[in-house]
Every structure is written in structure tokens, then in C-alpha cells.
Design an enzyme around this catalytic site. Structure first.
Site, PDB file in Angstrom:
ATOM      1  N   ASP A 107       0.852  -1.182   0.000  1.00  0.00           N
ATOM      2  CA  ASP A 107       0.000   0.000   0.000  1.00  0.00           C
ATOM      3  C   ASP A 107       0.893   1.238   0.000  1.00  0.00           C
ATOM      4  O   ASP A 107       1.869   1.304   0.751  1.00  0.00           O
ATOM      5  CB  ASP A 107      -0.885   0.009   1.259  1.00  0.00           C
ATOM      6  CG  ASP A 107      -2.342   0.274   0.943  1.00  0.00           C
ATOM      7  OD1 ASP A 107      -2.600   1.314   0.327  1.00  0.00           O
ATOM      8  OD2 ASP A 107      -3.199  -0.530   1.308  1.00  0.00           O
ATOM      9  N   ASP A 213      -3.236   4.750  -2.273  1.00  0.00           N
ATOM     10  CA  ASP A 213      -4.331   5.302  -1.482  1.00  0.00           C
ATOM     11  C   ASP A 213      -4.655   6.731  -1.923  1.00  0.00           C
ATOM     12  O   ASP A 213      -3.754   7.552  -2.114  1.00  0.00           O
ATOM     13  CB  ASP A 213      -3.908   5.287  -0.004  1.00  0.00           C
ATOM     14  CG  ASP A 213      -5.018   5.639   0.944  1.00  0.00           C
ATOM     15  OD1 ASP A 213      -6.010   4.893   1.009  1.00  0.00           O
ATOM     16  OD2 ASP A 213      -4.895   6.667   1.640  1.00  0.00           O
ATOM     17  N   GLU A 271      -6.559   4.663  -6.291  1.00  0.00           N
ATOM     18  CA  GLU A 271      -7.925   4.977  -5.872  1.00  0.00           C
ATOM     19  C   GLU A 271      -8.385   6.282  -6.519  1.00  0.00           C
ATOM     20  O   GLU A 271      -7.687   7.293  -6.432  1.00  0.00           O
ATOM     21  CB  GLU A 271      -7.996   5.157  -4.354  1.00  0.00           C
ATOM     22  CG  GLU A 271      -8.120   3.898  -3.554  1.00  0.00           C
ATOM     23  CD  GLU A 271      -8.512   4.216  -2.116  1.00  0.00           C
ATOM     24  OE1 GLU A 271      -9.415   3.560  -1.593  1.00  0.00           O
ATOM     25  OE2 GLU A 271      -7.907   5.119  -1.506  1.00  0.00           O
ATOM     26  N   HIS A 348     -10.647  -3.672   2.553  1.00  0.00           N
ATOM     27  CA  HIS A 348     -10.590  -3.253   3.961  1.00  0.00           C
ATOM     28  C   HIS A 348     -11.488  -2.063   4.255  1.00  0.00           C
ATOM     29  O   HIS A 348     -11.778  -1.782   5.423  1.00  0.00           O
ATOM     30  CB  HIS A 348      -9.151  -2.910   4.326  1.00  0.00           C
ATOM     31  CG  HIS A 348      -8.644  -1.718   3.579  1.00  0.00           C
ATOM     32  ND1 HIS A 348      -8.417  -1.740   2.218  1.00  0.00           N
ATOM     33  CD2 HIS A 348      -8.354  -0.459   3.987  1.00  0.00           C
ATOM     34  CE1 HIS A 348      -8.003  -0.542   1.835  1.00  0.00           C
ATOM     35  NE2 HIS A 348      -7.955   0.250   2.879  1.00  0.00           N
ATOM     36  N   ASP A 349     -11.917  -1.346   3.212  1.00  0.00           N
ATOM     37  CA  ASP A 349     -12.784  -0.183   3.378  1.00  0.00           C
ATOM     38  C   ASP A 349     -14.253  -0.486   3.118  1.00  0.00           C
ATOM     39  O   ASP A 349     -15.083   0.423   3.188  1.00  0.00           O
ATOM     40  CB  ASP A 349     -12.350   0.941   2.419  1.00  0.00           C
ATOM     41  CG  ASP A 349     -11.145   1.710   2.926  1.00  0.00           C
ATOM     42  OD1 ASP A 349     -10.906   1.709   4.140  1.00  0.00           O
ATOM     43  OD2 ASP A 349     -10.433   2.307   2.087  1.00  0.00           O
TER      44      ASP A 349
END
Length: 589
Positions: A107, A213, A271, A348-349
Site C-alpha cells: 500500500d 491510497d 484509488e 478493507h474499506d
């Protein structure tokens, strides 16, 4: 093992033919040292399970040093978070993944950092510190002699995006928690430090790519205008249109690619929230853009919530909307767009997809999980499978107390706001709607420990008496665990394995084929075809998203050829043109 940087930009991209990526949330995956907290050695010990799925790569959420206010997305140092292990453990993991014939992605979180990061500590030490403009600082806005933040934007996690610093008497910007100050990408020195410390460092050690991210938040609208007032009962207004796609974003992304990514065979997944335009998306991910390789879009993930003051408040949706958003995203796989599509249902979100998009009722869990697996793994491009998705994990039960069992900062802050507003407005219905929204869409549901077997705490820890950092869901005792499904040919786990294998065996159809949606207005079934680019083969996918039987017809492309049933979630052949509850079928011609 270290990647040798190539002399030229063009490299044999390992991902370009379409990859299946398995995402790991380290704290909740597997606890090897018995402290109740997942770790890197736990991942190493479970690489055999991951490899058995047939996936091509793993993506690991942040495992760097962090106060964990936002569970690792507030990074204080590039070293490894101590409960996860050491740099040596991390290098062993990189090498072990490669030894298993897979790639590894990390990440990349560089829109913001922790307020405990050395850069920010220097920045806030004084207005004259050399790192002062590595972050965004603004004087207060004075109204009738009263200090106010520079604008009215609501942060993604509630409250203002501006936090007052008493020491230097200015506000700093944070799109997320107040403990996550935004880095100033306008400063070239900041950018170079990011490229060196957060990107090249790991690529030189063998990492094969990054999920990036909040990548479209780097460029800010520097005038910071007030957002339109849509929630007059609060001073802080949703400002998604201002958070994303700022004026210098393409410039920053191209520079990052040129200076940090281009010398490596590196896969970049960015993202892109608040980006509904195909043209805008392509401006970031087409090969002509020379920026990102593909994107994580949010439209489908946000379908059942967001859109108002409270980001976790649920909202009604129709399957026709789900289908339209799928068709929109699949355009990215069309050769003429020179881009790469990526699809996911969980991460995870996001809460668990079986609960959100199908049914987690005991009688429908198995078929629902297989339905969604069929949907995901027959779409073109790359796909992401999140830990636990392969065994059909579901949301936490509704009897879990939000105040004591839910740990995510977004849930906590949103629930606090809803409870406060419900009391002020004397509106019990607001409280109940808020509770229902959290039970459906909170990030907590994806962060409970992975369910490995039927032993105590689902076999998450090597020490059965260790208390897991997050409560284990009781569904592990109901067959939703790896051990119970391993040797069951009818299990969700083995269905995922079967589908990944079929996906690769029919690559021209399911990875590279053209997607065409049929019957777009139907709110019970989703029907689509996948056609090989040379027209040699056609697949027809029929999905019943309802608890009732639904009729369907084979499209003319298949009736004109000799077709066969390739797979059914019921595990049996049928001549019926009626789908059972939550059934999925794939035909091939």
C-alpha cells in the site's frame, strides 16, 4: 531479491494480461507469535492457502510504523510496525511470495502521514521551519472577532478538515483524521522525498507494485472555496468535488511514474473517488496518459450508502443501478480505450459483499457467495479478492453493540455525530437509520479476524488463549472457515478455486473479452455476454440476485451456436430456463 532497474521505460508488464490479486489486512489475517495480533510471519505461513486459490499477486495493507488511529493509514515511519515484525521478516515475506510464483504489492499512502511523523513534527515546530510548507497551513478566518477554520469542508471522518495548532496559531489541513495531516504535493522537495522514501525504497527490495491510497487527492484547489451548504444543521459540508482531481493532478502522477515507477516492472492501482467521468478516468489510466495502470473506482461500492451528511447512512438501490455501474466500468477493458479494468466487491474499506449485495440468511449464504464469485470472476481485466471473501464471510451480527464492538475511527465518529444529532433533533428514527447503516456498510465488518478453522477464535492465533485484537465473528462455527470448506467440493472456497482456474483457461473470454449487458432494466437478474475479440467464442452469464426463481432466455449468439453449460452454482446441469434463488450459470458457445 532486488529488482534490477531497466534502462528503458517499456517493460514486460506482469499484470497486463489480467491478474487476480488477493488482498491482506495484516492485523486480522493470521497471528503467528500468539499476541492476538496478525503479523508478517502469519502471512508467510499461509502463502500455501493463497497460492491454492490460483491468484497471481497479493496486496498487503499498510504494515509500517503507525499510531494506528486509522489502522495503519496514518504512517509515522517507513520501518515495520513492531507487532507485525521486522524489516527482515518483511524481506523474507517478499522473497517467499516470489518463491511461490506470485507477485507482491504494498500500500502506498502519501496523500497524508501521521502527525507523529518526523516531517510533520518539524513542520509544526515553527512557522520558519524548512519543512513548514511540506504541509498545508492557513491562518484563521475571523468573523465578528471569532476564529473560524479557513472553509466549511467536512472531513471524510467527520468534523472540519482544518485542525487548530495552538503553538503556531494556524490551522493545518487533513482530509481524514486530525492525526493525518495532508502532505503538500505543490512542494517539489516533498515529492522527491516521497519518491525516494516510500516508493523506490521498496521497489529496490523486490516489491512488484502498489495500490495507491487516495491518489487523486494530491492536487488541491488552493483557493479552498466553501462547499455548497447541503446540511444546514451542521457547519461542516460534504466537499467531495473539492477533495479530488485538482488542477495539477495529471502533472504529479506523470512525474511520479517517470521518476519512481518507470524503471521497474511495477503495477500501480490508484484509488479514484469522486470521478464519475469516463474521459477523466482515462486521462489517468490510459497508456497515453503515462500515469497509472488502473483504478479502484467507488461508484459500485458506494451504491448502498454515502451521498449525504453521514457517510455510513444506508440508502436504497436497485439491481439496474448495479448493472449500469458494472457496464460503465467494463468500458475500461475495451481495446480502443487503451486502458485496464479492475473490479472488486470487498476490501478493507468495504463491508462484506454477501450481506450487502445478496443475502447472508443461513439458507442463502452459500449460493449468494457463489453468485458474487461468478459475477466478479467473469468480468474483464484484473480482479481483487479480499481475505475471507473466498469462504463467504459475512457482516457482524446485528446484536453486536456499536459502542463497544466497533473500532473503526470512521464508524466511531459517524455514530457519535448521528447520536448527537438524533438527540438535538429529537428524532429516534435518525438513530435507528444510522444503526442500520453501520450494521450494513461499516468498515469494521471487513476487519474482524480471518476464520481459519473451527477451533477457538477461528484458529486466528497460534495461542488459542490470546484475545484477538478484534472480536471474532461467531459465523466461523457455522461453516464459514477454511478448514470446514477445504475438502468440501461444494464449498465457496473450492468454487473460487474452480472459477479462477476457468477464468485463466478461458482468458480470451473472461479476462480479455468484450462485455455486453442484456436486459438492463431488470431488477432481479443480471444477464451479460462475454465475446472473444476475434469473435471465436461467446460466454453467457446469468445471475439471479433475488430469493425467488427467475426466468431467463439464452441470447441469440448462443442459440445460433452449439452451447454448453460451463458452470452452475448449484453444481448440476439443468435444461431449465429458470434460475433458482441466487443461482448463477455460465454458458459457453
Amino acid at each position: 531479491m532486488v529488482n534490477a532497474p531497466a534502462e528503458q521505460k517499456k517493460l514486460p508488464s506482469w499484470w497486463s494480461g489480467g491478474s487476480v490479486v488477493y488482498q491482506i489486512y495484516p492485523a486480522s489475517f493470521k497471528d503467528d507469535d500468539g499476541d492476538g495480533y496478525g503479523d508478517l510471519r502469519g502471512i508467510i505461513n499461509k502463502l500455501g492457502h493463497i497460492k491454492s486459490l490460483g491468484v497471481d499477486a497479493i496486496w498487503i495493507c499498510p504494515h509500517y510504523k503507525s499510531p494506528r488511529v486509522d489502522e495503519g493509514y496514518d504512517i509515522s515511519d517507513t520501518d515495520i510496525h513492531e507487532p507485525f515484525g521486522t524489516r527482515e521478516d518483511c524481506q523474507e515475506l517478499i522473497d517467499a511470495v516470489h518463491a511461490h510464483g506470485m507477485k507482491i504489492m504494498f500500500d502506498l499512502v502519501v496523500n497524508h502521514c501521521s502527525d507523529q511523523h518526523a516531517w510533520f513534527k518539524e513542520s509544526r515546530s515553527s512557522k520558519t521551519n524548512p519543512k513548514r510548507d511540506w504541509f498545508y497551513w492557513k491562518p484563521p478566518r475571523m468573523i465578528d472577532g471569532v476564529r473560524h477554520p479557513p472553509n466549511n469542508w467536512r472531513s471524510c471522518f467527520g468534523g472540519s478538515v482544518w485542525e487548530w495548532d495552538e503553538h503556531t496559531q494556524e490551522y493545518y489541513l487533513h482530509y481524514f483524521c486530525s492525526e493525518q495531516p495532508d502532505l503538500n504535493w505543490e512542494n517539489p522537495e516533498t515529492r522527491q522525498a516521497i519518491y525516494n522514501d516510500a516508493i523506490r525504497y521498496w521497489l529496490d527490495r523486490g516489491v512488484d507494485g502498489f495500490r495507491i491510497d487516495t491518489v487523486n487527492m494530491y492536487s488541491k484547489y488552493l483557493d479552498f472555496p466553501d462547499a455548497k451548504v447541503v446540511a444546514p444543521e451542521t457547519p461542516w459540508q460534504p466537499a467531495g468535488d473539492f477533495f479530488s482531481n485538482g488542477p495539477r493532478l495529471q502533472e504529479f502522477l506523470r512525474e511520479m511514474r517517470k521518476e519512481a515507477f518507470s524503471k521497474y516492472d511495477c503495477f500501480t492501482i490508484g484509488e479514484l473517488p469522486n470521478t464519475p467521468s469516463l474521459e477523466k478516468i482515462l486521462s489517468y489510466i490510459s497508456t497515453d496518459a503515462e500515469a497509472l495502470d488502473c483504478t479502484i473506482l467507488f461508484d459500485l461500492a458506494d451504491l448502498d450508502h454515502r451521498g449525504g451528511q453521514y457517510p455510513l447512512m444506508g440508502r436504497n438501490w436497485a439491481l439496474s443501478q448495479f448493472k449500469a455501474l458494472t457496464a460503465f466500468a467494463q468500458q475500461l477493458a475495451e481495446p480502443e480505450h487503451k486502458a485496464h479494468a479492475l473490479t472488486y466487491l470487498e476490501n478493507h474499506d468495504q463491508a462484506r459483499s454477501v450481506t450487502r449485495y445478496a443475502s447472508d440468511a443461513p439458507e442463502h449464504r452459500l449460493t449468494s457467495s457463489k453468485l458474487l464469485a461468478t459475477y466478479l470472476l467473469t468480468l474483464s481485466g484484473s480482479v481483487i479478492i479480499y481475505e475471507g471473501q473466498e469462504i463467504g464471510m459475512i457482516n457482524a451480527p446485528k446484536d453486536w453493540d456499536i459502542d463497544t464492538e466497533y473500532l473503526d475511527v470512521n464508524t466511531i465518529n459517524t455514530w457519535r455525530e448521528i447520536k448527537h444529532d438524533a438527540k438535538v433533533q429529537n428524532d429516534p428514527s435518525l438513530l435507528e437509520r444510522g444503526r442500520a447503516g453501520i450494521q450494513l456498510t461499516a468498515r469494521d465488518h471487513a476487519r474482524t479476524p480471518m476464520q481459519w478453522d473451527g477451533s477457538k477464535n477461528a484458529g486466528f492465533s497460534s495461542n488459542p488463549d490470546a484475545k484477538p485484537w478484534y472480536r471474532v465473528m461467531e459465523s466461523y462455527a457455522e461453516g464459514l472457515n477454511v478448514g470446514a470448506q477445504e475438502d468440501d467440493p461444494n464449498s465457496t472456497l473450492n468454487f473460487y478455486r474452480q472459477l479462477v482456474s476457468l477464468r485463466k483457461a478461458h482468458k480470451d473470454l473472461f479476462i480479455l473479452g468484450r462485455f455486453q449487458l442484456l436486459d438492463p432494466g431488470n431488477d432481479q437478474t443480471m444477464l451479460f455476454t462475454k465475446t472473444a475479440l476475434d469473435g471465436s467464442q461467446v460466454a453467457f452469464v446469468a445471475l439471479n440476485f433475488s430469493a425467488e426463481k427467475q426466468p431467463f432466455e439464452l441470447p441469440i449468439e448462443l442459440t445460433a451456436r452449439q452451447s454448453q453449460l460451463l458452470i452452475s452454482t448449484l453444481g448440476k446441469s439443468s435444461e431449465s430456463r429458470e434460475l433458482d434463488a441466487y443461482e448463477a450459470r455460465v454458458y459457453l458457445a
